[in-house]
Design an enzyme around this catalytic site. Structure first.
Site, PDB file in Angstrom:
ATOM      1  N   TYR A 169     -16.758  21.875 -19.113  1.00 22.74           N
ATOM      2  CA  TYR A 169     -17.353  21.741 -17.983  1.00 22.74           C
ATOM      3  C   TYR A 169     -17.993  20.284 -18.007  1.00 22.74           C
ATOM      4  O   TYR A 169     -17.875  19.626 -16.891  1.00 22.74           O
ATOM      5  CB  TYR A 169     -18.693  22.746 -17.970  1.00 22.74           C
ATOM      6  CG  TYR A 169     -19.925  22.033 -17.037  1.00 22.74           C
ATOM      7  CD1 TYR A 169     -19.571  22.127 -15.696  1.00 22.74           C
ATOM      8  CD2 TYR A 169     -20.943  21.908 -17.962  1.00 22.74           C
ATOM      9  CE1 TYR A 169     -20.767  21.570 -15.277  1.00 22.74           C
ATOM     10  CE2 TYR A 169     -22.159  21.137 -17.116  1.00 22.74           C
ATOM     11  CZ  TYR A 169     -21.978  21.018 -15.711  1.00 22.74           C
ATOM     12  OH  TYR A 169     -22.894  20.473 -15.107  1.00 22.74           O
ATOM     13  N   HIS A 170     -18.701  19.963 -18.946  1.00 23.60           N
ATOM     14  CA  HIS A 170     -19.230  18.645 -19.044  1.00 23.60           C
ATOM     15  C   HIS A 170     -17.869  17.410 -18.854  1.00 23.60           C
ATOM     16  O   HIS A 170     -18.142  16.540 -18.210  1.00 23.60           O
ATOM     17  CB  HIS A 170     -19.921  18.329 -20.164  1.00 23.60           C
ATOM     18  CG  HIS A 170     -21.194  18.993 -20.390  1.00 23.60           C
ATOM     19  ND1 HIS A 170     -21.406  20.187 -20.947  1.00 23.60           N
ATOM     20  CD2 HIS A 170     -22.444  18.737 -20.109  1.00 23.60           C
ATOM     21  CE1 HIS A 170     -22.738  20.584 -20.993  1.00 23.60           C
ATOM     22  NE2 HIS A 170     -23.271  19.712 -20.233  1.00 23.60           N
ATOM     23  N   ASN A 229     -11.623  23.557  -9.910  1.00 24.97           N
ATOM     24  CA  ASN A 229     -12.638  23.833  -9.059  1.00 24.97           C
ATOM     25  C   ASN A 229     -13.259  22.239  -8.853  1.00 24.97           C
ATOM     26  O   ASN A 229     -13.592  21.903  -7.756  1.00 24.97           O
ATOM     27  CB  ASN A 229     -13.597  24.847  -9.386  1.00 24.97           C
ATOM     28  CG  ASN A 229     -14.476  25.001  -8.131  1.00 24.97           C
ATOM     29  OD1 ASN A 229     -14.067  25.527  -7.106  1.00 24.97           O
ATOM     30  ND2 ASN A 229     -15.765  24.924  -8.390  1.00 24.97           N
ATOM     31  N   SER A 249     -18.441  19.978 -23.518  1.00 31.17           N
ATOM     32  CA  SER A 249     -17.688  21.189 -23.122  1.00 31.17           C
ATOM     33  C   SER A 249     -16.657  21.066 -22.032  1.00 31.17           C
ATOM     34  O   SER A 249     -16.594  19.889 -21.518  1.00 31.17           O
ATOM     35  CB  SER A 249     -18.675  22.270 -22.423  1.00 31.17           C
ATOM     36  OG  SER A 249     -19.005  21.741 -21.416  1.00 31.17           O
ATOM     37  N   VAL A 297     -32.786  30.012 -30.658  1.00 29.43           N
ATOM     38  CA  VAL A 297     -32.606  28.786 -31.007  1.00 29.43           C
ATOM     39  C   VAL A 297     -31.239  28.862 -31.852  1.00 29.43           C
ATOM     40  O   VAL A 297     -31.121  29.524 -32.692  1.00 29.43           O
ATOM     41  CB  VAL A 297     -33.729  28.258 -32.100  1.00 29.43           C
ATOM     42  CG1 VAL A 297     -33.268  27.110 -32.502  1.00 29.43           C
ATOM     43  CG2 VAL A 297     -35.155  28.400 -31.394  1.00 29.43           C
ATOM     44  N   LYS A 346     -17.081  16.755 -15.166  1.00 34.32           N
ATOM     45  CA  LYS A 346     -18.045  15.834 -14.430  1.00 34.32           C
ATOM     46  C   LYS A 346     -17.678  14.538 -14.902  1.00 34.32           C
ATOM     47  O   LYS A 346     -17.892  13.405 -13.908  1.00 34.32           O
ATOM     48  CB  LYS A 346     -19.533  16.097 -15.048  1.00 34.32           C
ATOM     49  CG  LYS A 346     -20.092  17.536 -14.674  1.00 34.32           C
ATOM     50  CD  LYS A 346     -20.480  17.351 -12.973  1.00 34.32           C
ATOM     51  CE  LYS A 346     -21.144  18.698 -12.859  1.00 34.32           C
ATOM     52  NZ  LYS A 346     -21.697  18.738 -11.462  1.00 34.32           N
ATOM     53  N   THR A 391     -24.136  15.140 -14.934  1.00 36.34           N
ATOM     54  CA  THR A 391     -25.120  15.727 -15.854  1.00 36.34           C
ATOM     55  C   THR A 391     -24.959  14.563 -17.139  1.00 36.34           C
ATOM     56  O   THR A 391     -24.157  13.733 -17.185  1.00 36.34           O
ATOM     57  CB  THR A 391     -24.224  16.957 -16.369  1.00 36.34           C
ATOM     58  OG1 THR A 391     -25.129  17.573 -17.169  1.00 36.34           O
ATOM     59  CG2 THR A 391     -22.961  16.831 -16.895  1.00 36.34           C
ATOM     60  N   VAL A 423     -20.225  23.813 -30.618  1.00 36.25           N
ATOM     61  CA  VAL A 423     -19.856  22.768 -31.574  1.00 36.25           C
ATOM     62  C   VAL A 423     -20.821  21.759 -31.022  1.00 36.25           C
ATOM     63  O   VAL A 423     -20.363  20.952 -29.924  1.00 36.25           O
ATOM     64  CB  VAL A 423     -18.365  22.430 -31.910  1.00 36.25           C
ATOM     65  CG1 VAL A 423     -18.157  21.495 -32.564  1.00 36.25           C
ATOM     66  CG2 VAL A 423     -17.479  23.659 -32.353  1.00 36.25           C
TER      67      VAL A 423
END
Ligand code: NAD
Ligand code: USQ
Length: 393
Positions: free
Chosen positions: A182-183, A119, A180, A255, A186, A145, A328
């Site tokens: 996702y990251h 995507n 990740s 946390v 980017k 990001t 992680v």
């Protein structure tokens, strides 16, 4: 200016579209409503009820007496949609928010990791080719990001690094160590966009944005039907937004691990202003410009202690809990990121004060009956047991 907001149904895209419209720009929104599907798929809802995109746009038009153009379609899977939209609207600036934004979603399983990269990476590539065909001089303002950099043990520059090696020098894209899939998507976008600038002379500003917090902007406050899609669940909620909602429900603040994870943060109002500054001061033709878009750095434990302090002063009983980290990531590390470029362009940051946290708590209390406590604990682990060899997944 004619400004196209890709992902204009989202948490950041919707308030940005209204903000530009309020400033008198001609605005168009594109969205395929995928986020609404992803929410339904994993069974989560935003804190406030969110109207359909069409009725939000109509409500905005009634209240502001300004028009927003609407394009419903998928930028990643339907390149013809992107070409025809750019051909018709002829934007001068394109603000690109239209991606799957969640790290935990992308780490859920193979299918969601692949879907995220497909995507995000293909949407950006379709945009690049359509822009080259239909409006080559338009400026792309792309939401990247801060997590593209990860947590290196050296200072984080704004996108580029001057490197000396074996007596020679060059200016290279800053090395990336994201946390990740996702990251990582980017990072792939950034490389593709830099290539487009270098080869085709595209003009791009890549906004390496930190973690956003906040519920309201001047425009969302005009009417309940204009609210933005604020999440507190463990997949789509970001850390401070989650802590505020947890405080209201009496759930111990989650946390992850030691809580020394340090990130750049910004108020949603500053997202709008930063994007505006980037649009009004465009990159040159052929320039791949990177701005680190955050205003303050905090560790997770600092944020938890701040929310606890403010909530306690309001009579709420709030505990902190160090739960096993589902991710992680480094929990105790160096983090020093530069962020001077927006200040040079005139950004006056909204800082994270006790009053800001207190107001967020008040808004969360107003919607307390909609909070589902089942959605708070994390349920996606970065590192899951390896399947045995004869199971096909
Ligand atoms: P969001 O999910 O609320 O908004 C993204 C919007 O894009 C959604 O409305 C979705 O339906 C749409 N979309 C996704 N894929 C699409 C496609 N293929 N075609 C058309 N529309 C599509 O996310 P958000 O929190 O508003 O984030 C917006 C952008 O900013 C994302 O790119 C995200 O990665 C980035 N970002 C967000 C934050 C944050 O803290 N929220 C921080 C840094 C960067
Ligand atoms: N964390 C907790 N407890 C929680 C939730 C998160 O300790 O309940 C920790 C995480 O482990 C992480 C940090 O807080 O160390 C930030 O997590 P997050 O979920 O707020 O942010 P992240 O997953 O990095 O993603 C969010 C947005 C994403 C954006 C990114 C900016 O969802 O779209 O790209 O922030 S940044 O982090 O700078 O890369």
């Amino acid at each position: 200016m004619r400004i196209l907001v890709l992902g204009g149904d989202g948490y950041l895209g919707w308030p940005t579209a209204m903000y530009f419209s309020a400033q008198g720009h001609e605005v168009a929104i594109a969205d395929n409503l995928a986020k609404r599907y992803w929410e339904a798929e994993i069974g989560v809802e935003p804190l406030m009820p969110i109207r359909t995109l069409q009725s939000r746009v109509s409500r905005w038009e009634e209240i502001s007496n300004k028009h927003i153009n609407l394009f419903i379609g998928d930028i990643a899977e339907n390149h013809r949609f992107v070409y025809s939209m750019l051909e018709e609207f002829q934007p001068e600036a394109i603000v690109h928010f239209a991606e799957q934004p969640s790290a935990p979603y992308s780490m859920h399983d193979r299918e969601k990791a692949v879907a995220t990269q497909r995507n995000n990476v293909l949407g950006t590539m379709n945009l690049m080719f359509a822009l080259r065909h239909s409006c080559p001089d338009a400026h792309i303002v792309k939401l990247g990001t801060m997590g593209e950099y990860g947590t290196p043990n050296i200072d984080i520059e704004e996108g580029w690094l001057d490197v000396k090696h074996n007596g020679r020098k060059d200016r290279m894209l800053y090395p990336k160590k994201p946390g990740s899939f996702y990251h990582l998507s980017k990072v792939h976008d950034s490389h593709n966009l830099e290539f487009g600038c270098r080869i085709w002379g595209m003009r791009v500003t890549d906004l390496n944005q930190g973690v956003v917090y906040g519920i309201e902007t001047d425009e969302t406050l005009l009417d309940r039907d204009l609210s933005t899609s604020f999440h507190y669940d463990s997949i789509f909620g970001t850390v401070l937004n989650r802590f505020v909602v947890q405080a209201v429900t009496g759930t111990p603040l989650t946390v992850y691990g030691k809580g020394g994870q340090t990130r750049g943060f910004l108020n949603i109002r500053d997202t709008l202003r930063c994007v505006e500054l980037a649009v009004l001061n465009p990159a040159e033709s052929g320039e791949f410009r990177v701005f680190n878009q955050f205003t303050e750095q905090f560790s997770v434990i600092e944020l938890a202690e701040l929310v606890q302090k403010v909530a306690t002063s309001k009579g709420l009983d709030v505990e902190l809990e160090h739960i096993e980290n589902p991710r992680v990531e480094q929990e105790d590390h160096y983090f020093n990121a530069k962020n001077s470029k927006f200040v040079e362009l005139g950004l006056e940051p909204h800082l994270l004060t006790d009053e800001v946290v207190s107001h967020m708590i008040d808004v969360a209390i107003e919607h307390k009956e909609r909070i589902d406590k089942q959605l708070i604990l994390p349920n996606v682990k970065w590192c899951f047991p390896t399947p045995t060899r004869n199971i096909l997944v």
